[in-house]
Motif scaffolding. Structure first.
Motif, PDB file in Angstrom:
ATOM      1  N   SER A  40     -58.530  -7.448  56.321  1.00 50.43           N
ATOM      2  CA  SER A  40     -58.908  -5.931  56.522  1.00 50.43           C
ATOM      3  C   SER A  40     -57.747  -5.280  57.139  1.00 50.43           C
ATOM      4  O   SER A  40     -57.504  -4.105  57.282  1.00 50.43           O
ATOM      5  N   VAL A  41     -57.364  -6.079  58.146  1.00 49.56           N
ATOM      6  CA  VAL A  41     -56.488  -5.330  59.491  1.00 49.56           C
ATOM      7  C   VAL A  41     -54.990  -5.543  58.607  1.00 49.56           C
ATOM      8  O   VAL A  41     -54.379  -4.330  58.621  1.00 49.56           O
ATOM      9  N   ALA A  42     -54.671  -6.329  57.830  1.00 49.55           N
ATOM     10  CA  ALA A  42     -53.389  -6.309  57.023  1.00 49.55           C
ATOM     11  C   ALA A  42     -53.253  -5.268  56.012  1.00 49.55           C
ATOM     12  O   ALA A  42     -52.447  -4.379  55.791  1.00 49.55           O
ATOM     13  N   GLU A  43     -54.402  -4.987  55.553  1.00 51.94           N
ATOM     14  CA  GLU A  43     -54.684  -3.833  54.505  1.00 51.94           C
ATOM     15  C   GLU A  43     -54.588  -2.591  55.193  1.00 51.94           C
ATOM     16  O   GLU A  43     -53.853  -1.556  54.691  1.00 51.94           O
ATOM     17  N   ALA A  44     -55.062  -2.390  56.518  1.00 55.04           N
ATOM     18  CA  ALA A  44     -55.117  -1.080  56.985  1.00 55.04           C
ATOM     19  C   ALA A  44     -53.648  -0.865  57.581  1.00 55.04           C
ATOM     20  O   ALA A  44     -53.231   0.254  57.687  1.00 55.04           O
ATOM     21  N   ILE A  45     -52.886  -1.899  57.842  1.00 55.29           N
ATOM     22  CA  ILE A  45     -51.486  -1.655  58.404  1.00 55.29           C
ATOM     23  C   ILE A  45     -50.723  -1.093  57.272  1.00 55.29           C
ATOM     24  O   ILE A  45     -50.090  -0.249  57.463  1.00 55.29           O
ATOM     25  N   ILE A  46     -50.893  -1.833  56.043  1.00 55.73           N
ATOM     26  CA  ILE A  46     -49.808  -1.339  54.950  1.00 55.73           C
ATOM     27  C   ILE A  46     -50.432   0.046  54.664  1.00 55.73           C
ATOM     28  O   ILE A  46     -49.535   0.955  54.576  1.00 55.73           O
ATOM     29  N   ALA A  47     -51.731   0.425  54.550  1.00 53.64           N
ATOM     30  CA  ALA A  47     -52.034   1.549  54.194  1.00 53.64           C
ATOM     31  C   ALA A  47     -51.528   2.859  55.076  1.00 53.64           C
ATOM     32  O   ALA A  47     -51.414   3.872  54.711  1.00 53.64           O
ATOM     33  N   ALA A  48     -51.408   2.342  56.533  1.00 52.41           N
ATOM     34  CA  ALA A  48     -50.912   3.328  57.561  1.00 52.41           C
ATOM     35  C   ALA A  48     -49.505   3.698  57.232  1.00 52.41           C
ATOM     36  O   ALA A  48     -49.057   4.845  57.670  1.00 52.41           O
ATOM     37  N   ARG A  49     -48.810   2.783  56.608  1.00 47.20           N
ATOM     38  CA  ARG A  49     -47.294   3.121  56.149  1.00 47.20           C
ATOM     39  C   ARG A  49     -47.000   3.517  54.801  1.00 47.20           C
ATOM     40  O   ARG A  49     -45.965   3.635  54.433  1.00 47.20           O
ATOM     41  N   ASP A  50     -47.937   3.351  53.836  1.00 46.09           N
ATOM     42  CA  ASP A  50     -47.778   3.499  52.658  1.00 46.09           C
ATOM     43  C   ASP A  50     -48.051   4.970  51.956  1.00 46.09           C
ATOM     44  O   ASP A  50     -49.074   5.422  51.730  1.00 46.09           O
ATOM     45  N   THR A  51     -46.976   5.666  52.110  1.00 48.04           N
ATOM     46  CA  THR A  51     -46.759   7.038  51.674  1.00 48.04           C
ATOM     47  C   THR A  51     -47.332   7.492  50.287  1.00 48.04           C
ATOM     48  O   THR A  51     -47.799   8.577  50.371  1.00 48.04           O
ATOM     49  N   ASP A  52     -47.060   6.636  49.276  1.00 47.26           N
ATOM     50  CA  ASP A  52     -47.481   6.920  48.035  1.00 47.26           C
ATOM     51  C   ASP A  52     -48.784   6.352  47.526  1.00 47.26           C
ATOM     52  O   ASP A  52     -49.181   6.465  46.443  1.00 47.26           O
ATOM     53  N   GLN A  53     -49.474   5.816  48.401  1.00 44.35           N
ATOM     54  CA  GLN A  53     -50.633   5.272  48.352  1.00 44.35           C
ATOM     55  C   GLN A  53     -50.902   4.232  47.178  1.00 44.35           C
ATOM     56  O   GLN A  53     -51.864   4.239  46.508  1.00 44.35           O
TER      57      GLN A  53
END
Length: 71
Positions: free
Chosen positions: A42-55
């Protein structure tokens, strides 16, 4: 500011399947290889999501570089 060639090499090391995108699982594995064993899915997913501009739940090199070049 980070060096783009160094960033590209780092991106390619993390993108273990070579598809041009970093998933949360690849990111978590890279952190673990670097000695950070405490990162959860869940932490790895949150880090990716925070930088994922196209979602799309992955990081492209452009998204990866945009984050690094802000620093």
């Amino acid at each position: 500011m980070a060096d783009i060639e160094e960033a590209r090499a780092q991106f390619q090391r993390i993108d273990t399947d070579g598809d041009g995108f970093i998933t949360a699982a690849e990111f978590k594995k890279a952190l673990a290889q670097g000695g950070d064993w405490n990162v959860t899915d869940s932490v790895a997913e949150a880090i990716i999501a925070a930088r994922d501009t196209d979602q799309d739940k992955t990081l492209s090199f452009d998204e990866f570089w945009a984050h690094l070049s802000k620093a």
